[in-house]
Design an enzyme around this catalytic site. Structure first.
Site, short mmCIF file in Angstrom:
data_model
loop_
_atom_site.label_atom_id
_atom_site.label_comp_id
_atom_site.label_asym_id
_atom_site.label_seq_id
_atom_site.Cartn_x
_atom_site.Cartn_y
_atom_site.Cartn_z
N LYS A 180 0.82 -1.19 0.00
CA LYS A 180 0.00 0.00 0.00
C LYS A 180 0.86 1.25 0.00
O LYS A 180 0.42 2.34 -0.30
CB LYS A 180 -0.88 0.03 1.27
CG LYS A 180 -1.70 -1.21 1.49
CD LYS A 180 -2.34 -1.14 2.92
CE LYS A 180 -2.96 -2.46 3.27
NZ LYS A 180 -3.25 -2.57 4.71
N GLY A 181 2.13 1.07 0.37
CA GLY A 181 3.00 2.22 0.64
C GLY A 181 3.18 3.19 -0.51
O GLY A 181 3.43 4.37 -0.28
N GLU B 56 7.43 1.98 -6.61
CA GLU B 56 7.66 1.47 -5.26
C GLU B 56 7.92 2.65 -4.30
O GLU B 56 8.41 3.70 -4.73
CB GLU B 56 8.84 0.50 -5.33
CG GLU B 56 9.21 -0.32 -4.15
CD GLU B 56 8.12 -1.03 -3.37
OE1 GLU B 56 7.19 -0.34 -2.92
OE2 GLU B 56 8.27 -2.24 -3.14
N ASP B 57 7.58 2.48 -3.04
CA ASP B 57 7.84 3.54 -2.07
C ASP B 57 9.30 3.55 -1.62
O ASP B 57 9.94 4.59 -1.57
CB ASP B 57 6.89 3.43 -0.85
CG ASP B 57 6.87 2.03 -0.23
OD1 ASP B 57 7.56 1.12 -0.75
OD2 ASP B 57 6.17 1.84 0.77
N ASP C 98 14.61 -1.52 0.41
CA ASP C 98 15.37 -1.73 1.64
C ASP C 98 16.32 -2.91 1.39
O ASP C 98 17.36 -2.74 0.76
CB ASP C 98 14.34 -1.99 2.75
CG ASP C 98 14.95 -2.06 4.12
OD1 ASP C 98 15.82 -1.25 4.43
OD2 ASP C 98 14.52 -2.92 4.91
N LYS D 125 17.36 2.75 0.39
CA LYS D 125 18.31 2.60 1.49
C LYS D 125 19.39 1.62 1.03
O LYS D 125 19.34 0.43 1.39
CB LYS D 125 17.60 2.03 2.73
CG LYS D 125 16.71 3.02 3.45
CD LYS D 125 16.38 2.53 4.86
CE LYS D 125 15.05 1.86 4.93
NZ LYS D 125 14.58 1.59 6.31
N PHE E 40 14.46 3.84 9.95
CA PHE E 40 13.09 3.48 9.61
C PHE E 40 12.25 4.74 9.45
O PHE E 40 12.17 5.56 10.34
CB PHE E 40 12.47 2.55 10.65
CG PHE E 40 11.28 1.83 10.11
CD1 PHE E 40 11.44 0.69 9.33
CD2 PHE E 40 10.00 2.30 10.34
CE1 PHE E 40 10.33 0.04 8.79
CE2 PHE E 40 8.89 1.65 9.81
CZ PHE E 40 9.06 0.52 9.04
N VAL E 41 11.64 4.89 8.25
CA VAL E 41 10.89 6.11 7.96
C VAL E 41 9.40 5.81 7.77
O VAL E 41 9.03 4.71 7.36
CB VAL E 41 11.45 6.83 6.71
CG1 VAL E 41 12.82 7.42 7.00
CG2 VAL E 41 11.52 5.91 5.50
N ASP F 226 4.33 3.17 6.25
CA ASP F 226 3.73 2.90 7.56
C ASP F 226 4.69 2.23 8.52
O ASP F 226 5.71 1.69 8.12
CB ASP F 226 2.54 1.95 7.38
CG ASP F 226 3.00 0.51 7.13
OD1 ASP F 226 3.79 0.30 6.20
OD2 ASP F 226 2.59 -0.39 7.88
N ARG G 135 0.68 6.57 7.71
CA ARG G 135 0.71 6.73 6.25
C ARG G 135 0.27 8.12 5.81
O ARG G 135 0.65 8.59 4.75
CB ARG G 135 -0.21 5.71 5.58
CG ARG G 135 0.24 4.27 5.71
CD ARG G 135 -0.60 3.39 4.78
NE ARG G 135 -0.50 1.97 5.09
CZ ARG G 135 0.48 1.16 4.69
NH1 ARG G 135 1.46 1.64 3.96
NH2 ARG G 135 0.48 -0.11 5.01
P1 IMP Z 1 12.55 -4.89 1.13
O1 IMP Z 1 11.98 -6.18 0.58
O2 IMP Z 1 13.39 -5.16 2.36
O3 IMP Z 1 13.30 -4.09 0.11
O4 IMP Z 1 11.34 -4.08 1.69
C1 IMP Z 1 10.52 -3.37 0.87
C2 IMP Z 1 9.23 -2.96 1.55
O5 IMP Z 1 9.35 -2.89 2.97
C3 IMP Z 1 8.89 -1.57 1.10
O6 IMP Z 1 8.12 -1.61 -0.06
C4 IMP Z 1 8.14 -1.03 2.30
O7 IMP Z 1 6.79 -1.37 2.20
C5 IMP Z 1 8.76 -1.71 3.48
N1 IMP Z 1 9.81 -0.87 4.11
C6 IMP Z 1 11.15 -0.96 4.01
N2 IMP Z 1 11.80 -0.02 4.71
C7 IMP Z 1 10.81 0.73 5.27
C8 IMP Z 1 10.84 1.91 6.12
O8 IMP Z 1 11.88 2.49 6.49
N3 IMP Z 1 9.62 2.38 6.47
C9 IMP Z 1 8.43 1.81 6.09
N4 IMP Z 1 8.38 0.73 5.29
C10 IMP Z 1 9.56 0.18 4.90
MG MG Z 2 6.17 -1.16 -0.34
#
Ligand code: IMP
Ligand code: MG
Length: 176
Positions: free
Chosen positions: A43-44, A99-100, A103, A131, A152-153, A159, A165
């Site tokens: 949803k982000g 994508e938001d 990470d 990140k 963490f943002v 969220d 959000r």
């Molecule tokens: P990844 O698979 O670790 O790259 O995570 C991706 C998803 O985790 C993103 O699309 C976000 O929904 C969530 N996410 C990662 N870091 C953060 C953060 O700092 N704040 C909020 N959501 C995050």
């Molecule tokens: Mg996301």
């Protein structure tokens, strides 16, 4: 609620707006003469999608996908599950994943491989935030708004535990 609190504003409304306008004009230039399908990762990324699409100057469609990520924790489990798939076929379409934040990269890596197997005409990624320090798999966005440190943002769609959000800025979450 939670034992977290909003510690500081990392990116304010003006900075976000300016960057999205820049991303919009770059993407419009790169896709000149083409039609685009924006694939929003729920949803982000919904707020980013709605602001970005109004800066795009080409015929476009939108579709949505939901994948599992953190649940109630701030660490990725590495297990990615499709909770909601696209409504339409992407075969022979120019696709841009919206994508938001990237990470570990696990979510996007899975998503990209899954979508590429559906034979799109092309596939690129735009993320508002990145990140890079946290990356566990090799994946690079084609367009990125901001590289941010390992914090963490929340806000602007992002969220913690489904909260925050609706904040208009991107903020760092602290522990009480
Ligand atoms: P990844 O698979 O670790 O790259 O995570 C991706 C998803 O985790 C993103 O699309 C976000 O929904 C969530 N996410 C990662 N870091 C953060 C953060 O700092 N704040 C909020 N959501 C995050
Ligand atoms: Mg996301």
């Amino acid at each position: 609620m939670t034992d977290k609190y909003v510690e500081k504003v990392l990116l304010d409304k003006a900075a976000i707006e300016k960057k999205i306008a820049e991303l919009g004009s770059q993407i419009s230039k790169d896709y000149q003469g083409k039609e685009l399908l924006l694939i929003c990762v729920l949803k982000g990324a919904v707020i980013f999608l709605s602001d970005l699409m109004r800066h795009l100057d080409m015929p476009l469609e939108i579709d949505f996908m939901a994948v599992s990520s953190y649940g109630a924790s701030t660490e990725s489990s590495g297990v990615v599950r499709i909770l909601k798939d696209l409504d339409c076929s992407i075969e022979n379409k120019h696709c841009l994943i919206v994508e938001d934040i990237i990470d570990s990269g696990l979510t996007l890596k899975y998503l990209e491989e899954n979508l590429l197997s559906r034979q799109p005409a092309s596939m690129k990624i735009v993320t508002l935030l990145d990140k890079p320090e946290r990356r566990k798999v090799d994946i690079q966005p084609d367009y990125c708004g901001f590289r941010i440190p390992d914090e963490f943002v929340v806000g602007y769609g992002l969220d913690f535990n489904e909260q925050y959000r609706s904040l208009p800025e991107i903020c760092v979450l602290g522990e009480k």
